[in-house]
Design a protein around this motif. Structure first.
Motif, PDB file in Angstrom:
ATOM      1  N   LEU A  93      18.909 -15.829   7.312  1.00 35.57           N
ATOM      2  CA  LEU A  93      20.189 -16.001   7.970  1.00 35.57           C
ATOM      3  C   LEU A  93      20.323 -17.415   8.538  1.00 35.57           C
ATOM      4  CD1 LEU A  93      22.575 -14.148   8.674  1.00 35.57           C
ATOM      5  CD2 LEU A  93      21.582 -13.894  10.916  1.00 35.57           C
ATOM      6  N   LEU A 116      26.625 -12.919  15.017  1.00 40.97           N
ATOM      7  CA  LEU A 116      26.561 -12.637  13.585  1.00 40.97           C
ATOM      8  C   LEU A 116      26.347 -11.146  13.362  1.00 40.97           C
ATOM      9  CD1 LEU A 116      24.420 -15.638  12.344  1.00 40.97           C
ATOM     10  CD2 LEU A 116      26.816 -15.233  11.874  1.00 40.97           C
ATOM     11  N   PRO A 149      28.175 -15.615   8.723  1.00 41.46           N
ATOM     12  CA  PRO A 149      27.027 -16.491   8.495  1.00 41.46           C
ATOM     13  C   PRO A 149      27.320 -17.550   7.429  1.00 41.46           C
ATOM     14  CG  PRO A 149      26.654 -14.358   7.469  1.00 41.46           C
ATOM     15  CD  PRO A 149      27.943 -14.254   8.216  1.00 41.46           C
ATOM     16  N   THR A 150      26.597 -18.661   7.502  1.00 46.07           N
ATOM     17  CA  THR A 150      26.740 -19.701   6.482  1.00 46.07           C
ATOM     18  C   THR A 150      25.805 -19.409   5.317  1.00 46.07           C
ATOM     19  OG1 THR A 150      27.036 -21.162   8.360  1.00 46.07           O
ATOM     20  CG2 THR A 150      26.898 -22.193   6.210  1.00 46.07           C
ATOM     21  N   THR A 209      24.312 -16.799  19.093  1.00 49.02           N
ATOM     22  CA  THR A 209      24.821 -16.899  17.727  1.00 49.02           C
ATOM     23  C   THR A 209      24.305 -15.739  16.890  1.00 49.02           C
ATOM     24  OG1 THR A 209      24.780 -19.282  17.974  1.00 49.02           O
ATOM     25  CG2 THR A 209      25.018 -18.437  15.749  1.00 49.02           C
ATOM     26  N   LEU A 210      23.036 -15.403  17.075  1.00 44.59           N
ATOM     27  CA  LEU A 210      22.455 -14.286  16.333  1.00 44.59           C
ATOM     28  C   LEU A 210      23.212 -12.992  16.635  1.00 44.59           C
ATOM     29  CD1 LEU A 210      20.184 -13.166  14.549  1.00 44.59           C
ATOM     30  CD2 LEU A 210      18.840 -12.827  16.607  1.00 44.59           C
ATOM     31  N   TRP A 255      22.985 -26.875  12.810  1.00 42.72           N
ATOM     32  CA  TRP A 255      22.547 -25.524  12.453  1.00 42.72           C
ATOM     33  C   TRP A 255      22.158 -24.775  13.711  1.00 42.72           C
ATOM     34  CZ3 TRP A 255      22.806 -23.168   7.761  1.00 42.72           C
ATOM     35  CH2 TRP A 255      23.132 -23.999   6.675  1.00 42.72           C
ATOM     36  N   GLN A 313      18.767 -20.984  11.557  1.00 44.80           N
ATOM     37  CA  GLN A 313      18.333 -21.359  10.219  1.00 44.80           C
ATOM     38  C   GLN A 313      17.141 -20.516   9.805  1.00 44.80           C
ATOM     39  OE1 GLN A 313      17.917 -25.568  10.106  1.00 44.80           O
ATOM     40  NE2 GLN A 313      18.387 -25.713   7.938  1.00 44.80           N
ATOM     41  N   ALA A 336      26.581 -14.185   3.391  1.00 44.09           N
ATOM     42  CA  ALA A 336      27.244 -15.481   3.532  1.00 44.09           C
ATOM     43  C   ALA A 336      28.162 -15.736   2.354  1.00 44.09           C
ATOM     44  CB  ALA A 336      26.200 -16.577   3.625  1.00 44.09           C
ATOM     45  N   LYS A 374      23.448 -20.219  10.332  1.00 39.66           N
ATOM     46  CA  LYS A 374      24.830 -20.457  10.749  1.00 39.66           C
ATOM     47  C   LYS A 374      24.976 -21.936  11.071  1.00 39.66           C
ATOM     48  CE  LYS A 374      29.003 -19.782  12.332  1.00 39.66           C
ATOM     49  NZ  LYS A 374      30.103 -19.422  11.433  1.00 39.66           N
TER      50      LYS A 374
END
Lengths: 421, 278
Positions: free
Chosen positions: A11, A87, A94-95, A83-84, A56, A59, B11, A13
């Motif tokens: 994961l 998500l 997520p990115t 952030t976690l 980030w 990451q 994602a 972001k």
């Protein structure tokens, strides 16, 4: 029953720093300006530059949570804990990577989110239930329980705007505590409210976990509650997983990491609120020689440190303000450098200010400093949670039994006794 | 224990079950709409009467100036009745537009804390505007009775045009909502669009009058506006005297549907980043 309730793999972001600045939304003007500039210069490079630096927040995060586990997520500010959780709750996308959630997810990100002050308590219970993902019939069947838990039965038909903040909080938590999700996501909600109600909520959470096999993932700065509630811990550091495993080991690792922060602490990347003038910046902080290792001070030694400041333009009446917070979030000591040091004008350049608390004598534990810098023009820079330091126990504190103290400081006192007979 | 639903977040992929999710959150949608309706007229002295008074004043002033002074033609029904049949859908359209555009920014705390299909918020604003619209239909019934304008069999088609009004309001509503999250300029653009639109749309005049003066081209030009089809449809369904101009009606309706598709598409495209931007 041993299947994973949450599986997280790779994961990540990414935020563009521009989105994180004080004005997160773009103005149409900027877009048009940029478009025009691109047409004139006929290059696309200026456009890329304006997209901003990347950052980030998370990451390569991978771990699994089994059904019924209580996971404490530990980490410094900005490590990516919130952030976690965001998500996991699908608030933001997520990115990179993938999350698999098995079961109904409910979040307790902030008690009372979605309360409408014009609506009555009764109406808000249903509204908030719906927001937290309960169906109307579920809310109705637990309605009496919720009202009893919140102790607001006399004010059910009063608009919430007339509630005291305590009642407001109790009602919000009562609704949340009666959720029956499979996965519960909690972000520091226990930091608010009076102690008795906190205990009640913790018991409620404990029993829910024990009886119904709810999987809980929660973020806390309070190591006590992590140790008490969590069965496993995840330590995040700068957006990456540092450790997954036993709670005790996780908390110890986090503690040792705090101590090993080393003498010099870079403040330039710490999170800052908006609306700062920014004509002077807090650069770094260094503990004074009274500390033993890094940011650990033995009990009884004066808390002392130095702060480096970069002044960009001449500023008048500069003053450094420091708030000292206990782990509970209560500010227990406040100081302004202007009280002991008058600075008429500070020229541009780097400056170092030394701060020493005399005779404060903090009870052993972890404390947080919030540091602000102001001039006659206003607030130049402000770090609400600039750094954490530890006051370590020693023979002196043990002799005083400071571990039984409920206060935060042991001031030097002078007592006398005289006979009245 | 029921089999627990599995949810995969990946994602770069938009939600696979978006429409199913939207259905699953229908109760929240209902609650939010119910909340907005309850709150809308709280702490106002005359309460829900505002839903009637605002369009009524517009009708009176419009009928006085354009009917009395300018003596605009009115399709064979009394001028105030014709203005009323234009004002009510227009009010619905404009308040749906301006309120849905503010719905996300006004509920920023919800968006940054809790997941739900974001489309619920603008949609519930449109529902609130619709409730106001339904209440204001009282004016229309009253005026028609007062002027002895009796509806024909065409009245049964009115729900179709109400549905069209819904779609026409929803499309630009979603579009402006999503744009307003990112570009707050739309806060200033929308009131202007609403003000301007009242004169570009056939609220105070009929499209037949446009045709008489400027011919078919004029009528088709003015139909480049999603609300024209709705207002023309309303007048056709309510009064036996107005014929429906199919070409302009189809143009306007197709435009409404296109705007609706564009609104949904753009909203869904930007929705995932709302929490980061708002």
């Amino acid at each position: 029953m041993d299947e994973a309730a949450i599986s997280i793999s790779n994961l990540g972001k990414r935020y563009r720093l521009r989105q994180q600045s004080t004005q997160r939304y773009t103005a149409l003007r900027d877009v048009i300006q940029q478009g025009v500039r691109q047409i004139i210069t006929r290059s696309s490079r200026s456009g890329n530059k304006a997209a901003g630096e990347e950052f980030w927040a998370l990451q390569d995060v991978s771990f699994e949570v089994r059904r019924g586990e209580v996971i404490g997520v530990i980490g410094r500010n900005g490590a990516g804990k919130s952030t976690l959780l965001k998500l996991l709750c699908r608030i933001t996308a997520p990115t990179t990577g993938r999350i698999a959630l098995r079961g109904r997810v409910a979040s307790l990100l902030e008690a009372g989110t979605g309360f409408h002050s014009e609506l009555t308590g009764r109406e808000n219970i249903f509204l908030n239930g719906a927001i937290l993902g309960m169906t109307k019939s579920e809310t109705s069947s637990r309605f009496d329980e919720i009202v009893a838990f919140a102790e607001v039965d006399r004010f059910l038909d009063t608009p919430v705007k007339h509630y005291s903040s305590g009642m407001h909080m109790r009602l919000a938590f009562a609704v949340a505590a009666h959720l029956r999700p499979d996965i519960l996501v909690v972000d520091e909600v226990l930091a608010v409210g009076d102690a008795a109600f906190q205990q009640k909520c913790l018991r409620k959470m404990d029993s829910a976990v024990a009886a119904e096999g709810v999987t809980v993932i929660f973020v806390s700065h309070n190591m006590d509650s992590v140790l008490r509630l969590a069965t496993r811990s995840v330590v995040l550091e700068a957006g990456r997983v540092r450790f997954v495993g036993g709670t005790k080991e996780g908390v110890d690792l986090y503690g040792s990491h705090l101590a090993a922060q080393g003498a010099e602490l870079d403040l330039s990347a710490s999170p800052r609120p908006g609306h700062l003038r920014g004509q002077a910046l807090l650069l770094r902080a260094l503990p004074a020689a009274t500390s033993t290792q890094g940011w650990t001070f033995p009990f009884g030694e004066n808390i002392a440190f130095q702060v480096d400041v970069n002044v960009l333009a001449p500023l008048r009446d500069v003053s450094l303000g420091v708030g000292l917070f206990a782990a509970t979030g209560t500010e227990i000591a406040s100081m302004q450098s202007a009280h002991s040091l008058a600075l008429p004008t500070l020229p541009p350049g780097r400056h170092r200010m030394s701060v020493e608390y005399r005779g404060l004598r903090l009870v052993p534990g972890v404390y947080t400093l919030g540091i602000g810098l102001q001039s006659e023009r206003g607030l130049e820079d402000y770090l609400p949670q600039a750094l954490q330091f530890t006051v370590a126990s020693n023979t002196a504190s043990a002799a005083m039994h400071t571990d039984t103290f409920r206060g935060f400081t042991v001031p030097e006192t002078h007592c006398t006794l005289s006979s009245l007979d | 224990m029921t089999s627990s639903p599995e949810l995969i977040i990946e994602a770069g992929k938009s939600e696979a079950h978006y429409w199913r999710d939207l259905w699953r959150y229908r109760e929240l949608f209902g609650f939010l709409a119910w909340r907005d309706i309850l709150v809308r007229y709280k702490q106002t002295a005359i309460g829900v009467a505002w839903a009637v008074i605002r369009p009524l004043l517009t009708i009176i002033i419009g009928a006085g100036i354009f009917g009395g002074l300018a003596k605009l033609p009115s399709d064979g029904v009394p001028y105030p009745v014709m203005v009323c049949a234009g004002t009510l859908p227009w009010y619905f359209f404009s308040s749906a537009l301006s309120e849905s555009a503010n719905s996300l920014v006004g509920n920023a705390n919800l968006i940054s804390k809790i997941y739900f299909p974001r489309m619920i918020l603008p949609a519930s604003s449109v529902v609130v505007a619709f409730v106001d619209f339904a209440i204001s239909l009282v004016i229309l019934a009253g005026l028609m009775a007062w002027y002895h304008v009796w509806p024909t069999w065409r009245l049964v088609t009115l729900p179709l045009f109400i549905l069209l009004a819904f779609i026409s309001a929803m499309g630009p509503g979603l579009l402006f909502t999503a744009l307003n999250v990112k570009y707050r300029d739309f806060r200033y653009i929308i009131p202007f669009v609403v003000q301007f639109g009242q004169f570009v749309s056939p609220v105070f005049y009929s499209t037949t009058a446009i045709q008489e003066k400027y011919g078919d081209m004029g009528r088709i030009l003015i139909a480049m506006n999603p609300i024209v089809g709705v207002i023309d449809g309303f007048r056709w369904a309510l009064f036996g005297t107005t014929p429906l101009h199919w070409e302009s009606f189809i143009i306007s309706t197709v435009l409404s549907l296109l705007l609706f598709a564009l609104g949904v598409w753009y909203f869904r495209k930007t929705e995932r980043s709302f929490a980061d931007v708002i």
